[in-house]
Design an enzyme around this catalytic site. Structure first.
Site, PDB file in Angstrom:
ATOM      1  N   CYS A  11      -0.496   4.286   2.006  1.00 31.23           N
ATOM      2  CA  CYS A  11      -0.322   4.161   3.468  1.00 31.23           C
ATOM      3  C   CYS A  11       1.122   4.439   3.885  1.00 31.23           C
ATOM      4  O   CYS A  11       1.368   5.146   4.868  1.00 31.23           O
ATOM      5  CB  CYS A  11      -0.645   2.753   3.938  1.00 31.23           C
ATOM      6  SG  CYS A  11      -2.209   2.092   3.401  1.00 31.23           S
ATOM      7  N   ASP A  12       2.075   3.830   3.187  1.00 34.19           N
ATOM      8  CA  ASP A  12       3.436   3.726   3.708  1.00 34.19           C
ATOM      9  C   ASP A  12       4.473   4.615   3.023  1.00 34.19           C
ATOM     10  O   ASP A  12       5.620   4.682   3.483  1.00 34.19           O
ATOM     11  CB  ASP A  12       3.900   2.261   3.647  1.00 34.19           C
ATOM     12  CG  ASP A  12       2.988   1.346   4.468  1.00 34.19           C
ATOM     13  OD1 ASP A  12       2.350   1.861   5.402  1.00 34.19           O
ATOM     14  OD2 ASP A  12       2.904   0.143   4.174  1.00 34.19           O
ATOM     15  N   CYS A  46       0.836  -1.212   0.000  1.00 34.41           N
ATOM     16  CA  CYS A  46       0.000   0.000   0.000  1.00 34.41           C
ATOM     17  C   CYS A  46       0.865   1.255   0.000  1.00 34.41           C
ATOM     18  O   CYS A  46       1.344   1.692   1.046  1.00 34.41           O
ATOM     19  CB  CYS A  46      -0.945   0.008   1.198  1.00 34.41           C
ATOM     20  SG  CYS A  46      -2.008   1.470   1.255  1.00 34.41           S
TER      21      CYS A  46
END
Ligand SMILES: Cc1cc2nc3c(=O)[nH]c(=O)nc-3n(C[C@H](O)[C@H](O)[C@H](O)COP(=O)(O)OP(=O)(O)OC[C@H]3O[C@@H](n4cnc5c(N)ncnc54)[C@H](O)[C@@H]3O)c2cc1C
Lengths: 229, 314
Positions: free
Chosen positions: B149-150, B146
């Protein structure tokens, strides 16, 4: 200029309309060396204006040391959400992006009208005979983070054996490094067990109860308890 | 500042008897719920996490007609809001198995059991794994599925993306805004991705592509430190701080394997567009064997499936 748009403010007003009791929000900020404290204050003041049920107090982390100690607040910005009887549920960092929806949800839960946990989860929480500290590392653009953040907060709202901290990983890089966070959501349990990614509620509960049964044995991935089952 | 106002998740799953269960909460399910609500079909949407599905896992979507360029999370939130406004109801529950009970379909979830006259399977897909040593070990320690997200953890870093489809290239472009250097590894000699995206990546200043190359291992101590590559010139090790994997998707159909016919790749075998081997079960979106797997096709499938249920109920 307001941070919440007119339409968002209206939506939040509607959401807060369901609060059945007062919700206490204590925020800790400071003037210097906290680039995100001001935004956090602004967001919370706007929320405060949207419902009579929200009781916001903004405290100074540097001068209100006693209160900070009592609330167990260790860094800023910090937000403590409760019904006034405890300080088990905390958010560290600016509540922006998806974290804003997590904060809203937890406020609604604390106000008594929110969604609750499943029967199985409640049973597990009521049977706890050990204390659990849950730290959930998140980033504002992470769509799976709210599930983990809200789950931990709900558990802490329900049980006085549990404390929860939702931590914005970018704002607290040192802490993130200490717990070696490079992916979110990451839930760290008692500084020891961890869950990588968002686990559905029932899996989290299963993993926690197995982990507690076996007792600590150094750092361990909670999913190992599920994989070996 | 971006502030998302919706509440997280639905009510905890309580179980009940209803006309229609919609399993999953991505674009296909949200569209099915909107249509079902407008057809006045009593129904419930069961989603493990937050509604939104894979659509919420991307920083931007610019091929959903009428929306211009919108963040995947916003698009998903709008779909949910619209379905809710018309009466769609959402519960947090993970469907674990399905079967038959008398004339009804029994849908077992982690914490509750539902009985329904009709079922729409819209559980979509999860990222496929690369299946190399180090992948599981370093998940959350530099291995990620992801980017939205990261990505912030890789500011100034050297990041690798594996894959050559739309997602790999699009997420690679997103990562290149954070990382110092981006290396994309693709096993073929050209992209499957849309030419528009491919050209953008090829002209990105801090991006480079390794063609005809595969990853054979991800290495490190505490976190990712490098990868072993299988290149046309032989084995090579390069240092990277993170590996983002976009090599396809695994359909989430385990819970339905006894109920409807599946293809060997795990997708639901469809008849027509949203029909299945069972007349009261429909499938929509990425979970099906339909060719294009996008938000617009998932939404269209969802609408068709709800309409098929409506027609059968008449
Ligand atoms: C990185 C990335 C970028 C993308 N970019 C684009 C783009 O630019 N444009 C575009 O059109 N498309 C894009 N896509 C594709 C698009 O997101 C998908 O085609 C679309 O989301 C499929 O929708 P769906 O509803 O069928 O399934 P999904 O989106 O996969 O949703 C399925 C939902 O079901 C839930 N679920 C699964 N199993 C269960 C269960 N047992 N019980 C309960 N709930 C369950 C999941 O949690 C999930 O929320 C992208 C995808 C990715 C991964």
């Amino acid at each position: 200029m307001a941070l919440l748009s007119e339409s968002d403010a209206n939506e939040v007003r509607k959401i807060f309309g369901s609060l059945e009791r007062d919700v206490e929000i204590r925020a800790y900020t400071q003037r210097l060396e906290c680039p995100t404290c001001q935004d956090t204050e602004m967001i919370l003041r706007e929320l405060d204006g949207l419902s009579d049920r929200i009781r916001l107090t903004i405290l100074n982390f540097q001068t209100d040391r006693e209160a900070a100690g009592k609330d167990g607040v260790e860094r800023v910005p910090a937000i403590v959400v409760s019904d006034g009887t405890h300080s088990r549920v905390k958010f560290y960092g600016t509540p922006s992006g998806y974290e804003f929806s997590s904060l809203l949800t937890v406020i609604v839960d604390a106000g008594g009208s929110g969604k609750t946990l499943s029967e199985e989860t409640l049973e597990f929480l009521d049977g706890l005979d050990k204390d659990l500290s849950l730290q959930v590392f998140v980033t504002p653009a992470c769509p799976h983070c709210p599930s983990s953040a809200v789950l931990a907060s709900r558990m802490a709202l329900h049980s006085d054996r549990i404390t929860s901290e939702v931590i914005e990983a970018n704002e607290f890089q040192e802490l993130s490094r200490r717990f070696r966070v490079q992916g979110v959501p990451r839930t760290v349990v008692n500084g020891q067990y961890y869950a990588e990614g968002a686990l559905p509620e029932y899996m989290m509960v299963e993993a926690l109860s197995r982990g507690l049964e076996e007792g600590p044995e150094g750092e361990k991935d909670l999913m190992d308890y599920i994989r070996t089952s | 500042m971006d502030l998302r106002t919706g509440l997280v998740g639905g009510n905890p799953g309580k179980g009940r008897t209803t006309d229609l269960v919609i399993a999953g909460g991505g674009p296909a399910a949200l569209s099915a719920s909107l249509y079902a609500a407008r057809y006045s079909i009593d129904h419930v949407v069961l989603e493990s996490y937050q509604p939104g599905g894979q659509a919420a896992l991307t920083a931007w979507i610019e091929n959903y007609p009428g929306m211009g360029r919108i963040s995947g999370g916003d698009l998903a939130a709008r779909m949910k809001e619209q379905a809710e406004r018309w009466g769609g109801s959402f519960e947090t529950a993970t469907v674990t198995s399905t079967g038959l009970r008398d004339d009804l379909i029994e849908v077992k979830a982690d914490s509750a059991v539902y009985l329904a006259r009709f079922l729409i399977i819209a559980t979509g897909a999860a990222p496929a794994k690369l299946g190399v040593p180090g992948e599981d070990r370093f998940y959350g320690r530099g291995v990620s599925y992801c980017a939205t997200c990261d990505a912030p953890f890789f500011k100034g870093a050297h990041v690798m993306v594996v894959g050559g489809g739309d997602s790999a290239v699009k997420e690679g472009l997103h990562l290149s805004e954070f990382a110092d250097r981006l290396t994309l590894v693709h096993r073929r000699d050209r992209f499957r991705a849309e030419p528009y995206l491919a050209e953008k990546l090829l002209s990105c200043d801090n991006c480079s592509v390794r063609w005809n190359t595969t990853v054979s291992a991800i290495e490190g101590e505490d976190g990712v430190e490098g990868v072993l590559l299988e290149t046309p010139e032989g084995e090579e090790r390069i240092d990277v701080d993170g590996v983002f994997i976009y090599v396809g998707r695994r359909p989430a159909t385990e819970a339905f394997s006894g109920l409807v016919e599946l293809n060997p790749d795990g997708t639901v075998k469809t008849r027509g567009i949203v029909g299945t081997s069972r007349s009261n079960v429909f499938a929509a979106g990425d979970v099906t064997d339909n060719e294009l797997r996008q938000v617009v096709t998932a939404a269209a499938d969802g609408a068709r499936a709800a309409s098929a249920v409506f027609n059968l109920m008449q």
